[in-house]
Design a protein around this motif. Structure first.
Motif, PDB file in Angstrom:
ATOM      1  N   ARG A  58     -32.488  -2.639  13.177  1.00 21.83           N
ATOM      2  CA  ARG A  58     -32.718  -3.383  14.426  1.00 21.83           C
ATOM      3  C   ARG A  58     -31.545  -4.226  14.896  1.00 21.83           C
ATOM      4  NH1 ARG A  58     -37.936  -5.710  15.368  1.00 21.83           N
ATOM      5  NH2 ARG A  58     -39.265  -3.757  15.320  1.00 21.83           N
ATOM      6  N   ARG A  59     -31.366  -3.930  16.220  1.00 27.20           N
ATOM      7  CA  ARG A  59     -30.135  -4.758  16.591  1.00 27.20           C
ATOM      8  C   ARG A  59     -30.520  -6.195  17.190  1.00 27.20           C
ATOM      9  NH1 ARG A  59     -27.202  -3.061  21.216  1.00 27.20           N
ATOM     10  NH2 ARG A  59     -29.203  -2.418  22.196  1.00 27.20           N
ATOM     11  N   ARG A  60     -29.607  -6.973  16.820  1.00 29.91           N
ATOM     12  CA  ARG A  60     -30.148  -8.375  16.903  1.00 29.91           C
ATOM     13  C   ARG A  60     -29.383  -8.690  18.475  1.00 29.91           C
ATOM     14  NH1 ARG A  60     -27.356 -12.010  13.644  1.00 29.91           N
ATOM     15  NH2 ARG A  60     -27.599 -13.558  15.382  1.00 29.91           N
ATOM     16  N   ALA A  61     -29.811  -9.415  19.520  1.00 27.09           N
ATOM     17  CA  ALA A  61     -29.494  -9.876  20.783  1.00 27.09           C
ATOM     18  C   ALA A  61     -28.328 -10.389  20.710  1.00 27.09           C
ATOM     19  CB  ALA A  61     -30.508 -10.636  21.518  1.00 27.09           C
ATOM     20  N   THR A  62     -27.314  -9.607  21.346  1.00 24.88           N
ATOM     21  CA  THR A  62     -25.979 -10.180  21.152  1.00 24.88           C
ATOM     22  C   THR A  62     -25.793 -10.910  22.561  1.00 24.88           C
ATOM     23  OG1 THR A  62     -25.451  -8.015  22.333  1.00 24.88           O
ATOM     24  CG2 THR A  62     -25.284  -8.125  20.207  1.00 24.88           C
ATOM     25  N   ALA A  63     -24.845 -11.660  22.761  1.00 29.47           N
ATOM     26  CA  ALA A  63     -24.338 -12.499  23.800  1.00 29.47           C
ATOM     27  C   ALA A  63     -24.467 -11.963  25.049  1.00 29.47           C
ATOM     28  CB  ALA A  63     -22.819 -12.961  23.639  1.00 29.47           C
ATOM     29  N   PRO A  64     -23.907 -10.584  25.237  1.00 32.72           N
ATOM     30  CA  PRO A  64     -24.084  -9.774  26.423  1.00 32.72           C
ATOM     31  C   PRO A  64     -25.515  -9.668  26.989  1.00 32.72           C
ATOM     32  CG  PRO A  64     -22.512  -8.756  25.306  1.00 32.72           C
ATOM     33  CD  PRO A  64     -23.230  -9.649  24.317  1.00 32.72           C
ATOM     34  N   ALA A  65     -26.340  -9.361  25.819  1.00 31.66           N
ATOM     35  CA  ALA A  65     -27.935  -9.332  26.360  1.00 31.66           C
ATOM     36  C   ALA A  65     -28.209 -10.654  26.914  1.00 31.66           C
ATOM     37  CB  ALA A  65     -28.418  -8.819  25.066  1.00 31.66           C
ATOM     38  N   ALA A  66     -27.855 -11.880  26.026  1.00 31.83           N
ATOM     39  CA  ALA A  66     -28.448 -12.954  26.625  1.00 31.83           C
ATOM     40  C   ALA A  66     -27.789 -13.418  28.148  1.00 31.83           C
ATOM     41  CB  ALA A  66     -27.726 -14.206  25.645  1.00 31.83           C
ATOM     42  N   LEU A  67     -26.640 -12.902  28.406  1.00 29.69           N
ATOM     43  CA  LEU A  67     -26.211 -13.057  29.660  1.00 29.69           C
ATOM     44  C   LEU A  67     -26.924 -12.531  30.611  1.00 29.69           C
ATOM     45  CD1 LEU A  67     -22.404 -12.682  29.301  1.00 29.69           C
ATOM     46  CD2 LEU A  67     -23.611 -14.613  29.936  1.00 29.69           C
ATOM     47  N   GLY A  68     -27.702 -11.383  30.471  1.00 35.87           N
ATOM     48  CA  GLY A  68     -28.440 -10.799  31.179  1.00 35.87           C
ATOM     49  C   GLY A  68     -29.690 -11.463  31.946  1.00 35.87           C
ATOM     50  N   LEU A  69     -29.945 -12.503  30.966  1.00 35.38           N
ATOM     51  CA  LEU A  69     -30.964 -13.382  31.316  1.00 35.38           C
ATOM     52  C   LEU A  69     -30.604 -14.326  32.169  1.00 35.38           C
ATOM     53  CD1 LEU A  69     -33.349 -14.097  28.068  1.00 35.38           C
ATOM     54  CD2 LEU A  69     -34.107 -13.279  30.262  1.00 35.38           C
ATOM     55  N   LEU A  70     -29.434 -14.670  32.272  1.00 35.30           N
ATOM     56  CA  LEU A  70     -29.021 -15.753  32.834  1.00 35.30           C
ATOM     57  C   LEU A  70     -29.669 -15.921  34.475  1.00 35.30           C
ATOM     58  CD1 LEU A  70     -25.189 -17.019  32.471  1.00 35.30           C
ATOM     59  CD2 LEU A  70     -27.361 -18.493  32.574  1.00 35.30           C
ATOM     60  N   PRO A  71     -29.428 -14.866  35.406  1.00 32.57           N
ATOM     61  CA  PRO A  71     -30.056 -14.926  36.762  1.00 32.57           C
ATOM     62  C   PRO A  71     -31.311 -15.512  36.661  1.00 32.57           C
ATOM     63  CG  PRO A  71     -28.858 -12.897  36.542  1.00 32.57           C
ATOM     64  CD  PRO A  71     -28.816 -13.503  34.878  1.00 32.57           C
TER      65      PRO A  71
END
Lengths: 375, 310
Positions: free
Chosen positions: B27-40
């Motif tokens: 299982r991959r944990r959500a990384t920072a770049p993935a969280a950035l995708g939520l920003l908008p």
């Protein structure tokens, strides 16, 4: 001449209102030191020099923002078109034609400092009295001809046109109502509407006011008026649909309490539409013009005022069935459209207008009792 | 609604062959770049949803001059306002209940048609359109059909001598709101509930029958427990949908501001009763509290439902 007397009576009644109305006489704040400062602080034509100077300043601005002016209300459509034809260099931006007086003030606050803010207001008296700090004082050229009782003395707001509360009805379906009691009869089942909810709309509020004085009460206590509509509702005669030109045209709202000039306009929707002003005490109301203290186009705002109080615009209101504020002066000067003036519905012999205190008390009473009365 | 997810995983795992899912992949944990995708999206929600809501609610706690006050809260004890809240609540629950039951029945009927067939796509498309058909248009459609001079009203009166308004013009009062509300509730239920219903696998029914159960056993032990959370979630959506509806009621019923959104309008725009703009914030607060209570109730039901699924 009955109409003439009608206006005098209206004016007399309104004078009491203004005398008792607690008016603040504060001047407007001058806005910053830009090129339009002169226009923004001008309180009469003299500050510009001449009408030509004012016209030049307004054309330089090139825009005029108006709000809450329905085109089928007191012939406002024709008034707007006449202004546009006279000053093609000035673009009129019409916002929210169906907004209420309170929303006009909100629009001014929300858009403060933006070029989308309304330049001018057309307000019911209650809202005008409450918001004098939003207005810039301005006295039009004909200021002295306007009856004293229909203007705020420092020019913060000025009556523009008015009328009497009336009953419009489809004469192909009903006989003319001669009294309020007639409306309680079974032939009016599910047919009697008022224009809006009295806890919100000035015209509906006035309908309850008329019912009050017709029902043996006075404006200190709107109870008898509320009582009448309660009976009307209990009889199954009250219709709670919002009245529009479309509902009158389709016959959905066959009997409507509204200002006489609005009811007269409905004859365009339904040729059988007739307007009845009940005998006995009548209920009058004037709308008021005011200039926004923070008007983005201060010169255009003042030019609009000058235009509205010209013979041309006053006669256009008259053509819409409203009683323009300069009617008496124009009649003396012979500039009024006599045919239209004669054609106005017969004015009641005695007229009342509520004071701001009476309005506030009535508003409170309606707020607590209206929903239950017609629920 | 993670428990539902677990069930799906289990069933899909069973369906695909046990162990085929996720084996050998960490299982991959959500990384920072993935969280950035939520920003908008996060920024969008903050600016256009959270911020205005906060401002609206806060406005109830201040006077028009900007001073802090609790005075506006007294509006919530005003009998007229209480009446409006009560009307809003029963109207929302009634139309949501009818909408949910009728919509669920309709969805069940749709299962009889092939998934890519014409009937399904027609009903899907119609539901999508009609669920959004509200406000002034819907009010006008009802006035034109069953208004006092409406086509249907006049037809009934002239042909059958039936006067549906013998007791007064109820269409323009509170009861008159029930029909238009149901009109948009049913298709909304179909949109939200049909996919859940379609997720019932025929193999489950077969398994039940193989193990000696009856169709009734299947529904009682499998179908209803599996569907309950989505049914209640849809029901909740319907309640919220009716609870916040404004334009339809505003166009149909002009007297008495019988429901809360109309009371909010009155507080904000009245030209006869002035200085109540901040009461609107308190009314909005009341609406949010009621929705919160409903959400909590839903969460409890959800927990119960999860127990059946365990």
């Amino acid at each position: 001449m009955s109409t003439r007397r009608g206006i005098a009576a209206l004016a007399a009644a309104a004078s009491i209102t203004l005398l008792l109305g607690a008016c603040s006489s504060g001047g407007a704040d001058a806005s910053g030191g830009d090129a339009s400062t002169d226009a923004a602080t001008a309180t009469s034509l003299a500050d510009f020099g001449s009408l030509a100077d004012l016209e030049a300043a307004a054309k330089a601005e090139g825009q005029l923002n108006v709000i809450a002016l329905p085109r089928d209300w007191a012939n406002y459509g024709a008034v707007l078109d006449a202004f546009a034809a006279k000053y093609p260099e000035i673009t009129i931006n019409e916002a929210s034609p169906d907004a209420s007086s309170a929303e006009e003030i909100q629009a001014a606050e929300t858009n403060k400092g933006l070029d989308t803010a309304p330049d001018v207001f057309d307000l019911g008296l209650t809202v005008a009295l409450e918001n004098t700090d939003t207005f810039a004082p301005y006295k039009v050229e004909n200021w002295d001809s306007i009856p004293d009782e229909l203007k705020e003395e420092s020019g913060l707001f000025t009556g523009d046109y008015g009328g009497y509360m009336s009953i419009g009805y489809d004469s192909s379906k009903f006989d003319a109502p001669e009294s309020l009691e007639d409306l309680l009869g079974s032939d009016f089942k599910g047919s009697v509407a008022i224009n809006g909810d009295p806890t919100q709309a000035g015209a509906a509020f006035a309908a309850v006011g008329l019912a009050t004085v017709q029902n043996g009460g006075d404006l200190d206590d709107f109870g008898p008026g509320i009582e009448f509509f309660k009976e009307l509702n209990a009889a199954g005669n009250m219709l709670k649909l919002d009245v529009t030109s479309a509902t009158v045209a389709s016959g959905e709202t066959p009997v409507v309490f509204d200002w006489d000039y609005l009811n007269v306009a409905h004859t365009a929707d339904n040729p059988d539409w007739k307007v009845k002003i009940l005998p006995g005490t009548g209920y009058a109301g004037y709308y008021n013009q005011a200039v926004n203290a923070d008007a983005p186009h201060p010169a255009a705002a003042r030019l609009w005022q000058e235009f509205l109080y010209s013979d041309e615009a006053q006669n256009l209101w008259l053509a819409g069935g409203a009683r323009p504020v300069l009617a008496d002066a124009m009649e003396e000067a012979g500039t009024i459209d006599a045919d239209l003036f004669e054609a106005l519905p017969e004015a009641p012999s005695e007229v009342v207008v509520p004071t701001s205190d009476q309005s506030a008390a009535a508003g409170e009473l309606l707020g607590s009792e209206w929903a239950a009365a017609v629920g | 609604m993670g428990r539902r997810g677990r069930l799906d995983q289990v069933t899909s795992a069973v369906h695909e062959g046990v162990g085929a899912v996720d084996s050998g992949r960490r299982r991959r944990r959500a990384t920072a770049p993935a969280a950035l995708g939520l920003l908008p999206f996060g920024a969008y929600v903050a600016v256009f949803l959270a911020l205005p809501t906060g401002i609206a609610l806060a406005s109830g706690l201040f006077t028009s001059d900007g001073a802090f006050t609790l005075e506006n809260l007294s509006a919530l004890a005003d009998p007229v306002i209480l009446g409006a809240f009560w009307n809003s609540i029963w109207l929302s629950f009634l139309t949501a209940a009818i909408g949910a039951v009728v919509g669920a029945a309709l969805s069940y009927a749709m299962l009889g048609f092939p998934e890519d067939g014409r009937a399904r796509s027609i009903v899907d498309a119609a539901s999508g359109v009609l669920a959004q058909f509200g406000g002034v248009m819907l009010a006008f459609a009802f006035i034109a059909t069953i208004g006092l001079q409406g086509v249907v009203t006049v037809f009934l009166r002239d042909v059958f001598g039936v006067d549906i308004f013998a007791d007064g013009a109820w269409i323009y009062e509170l009861p008159g709101l029930v029909l238009p509300y149901i009109y948009f509730q049913v298709p909304l239920m179909v949109i939200t509930f049909l996919p859940a219903l379609a997720g019932l696998k025929p193999q489950w029914m077969e398994a039940t029958l193989t193990l000696g159960g009856t169709p009734a056993t299947f529904w009682w032990k499998v179908g209803i427990p599996v569907l309950a959370p989505s049914f209640f979630a849809s029901f909740l959506l319907l309640i919220a949908n009716a609870f916040s509806s404004y334009a339809t009621a505003a166009a149909l019923s002009s007297q008495g501001s019988s429901i809360v959104p109309l009371q909010i309008r009155t507080a904000l725009t009245s030209e006869t009763v002035l200085g109540r703009e901040n009461v609107a914030g308190v009314l909005a607060l009341g609406m949010i509290v009621i929705m919160a209570v409903v959400m909590c109730a839903y969460a409890l039901v959800q927990r119960r439902a999860a127990r059946w699924q365990a």
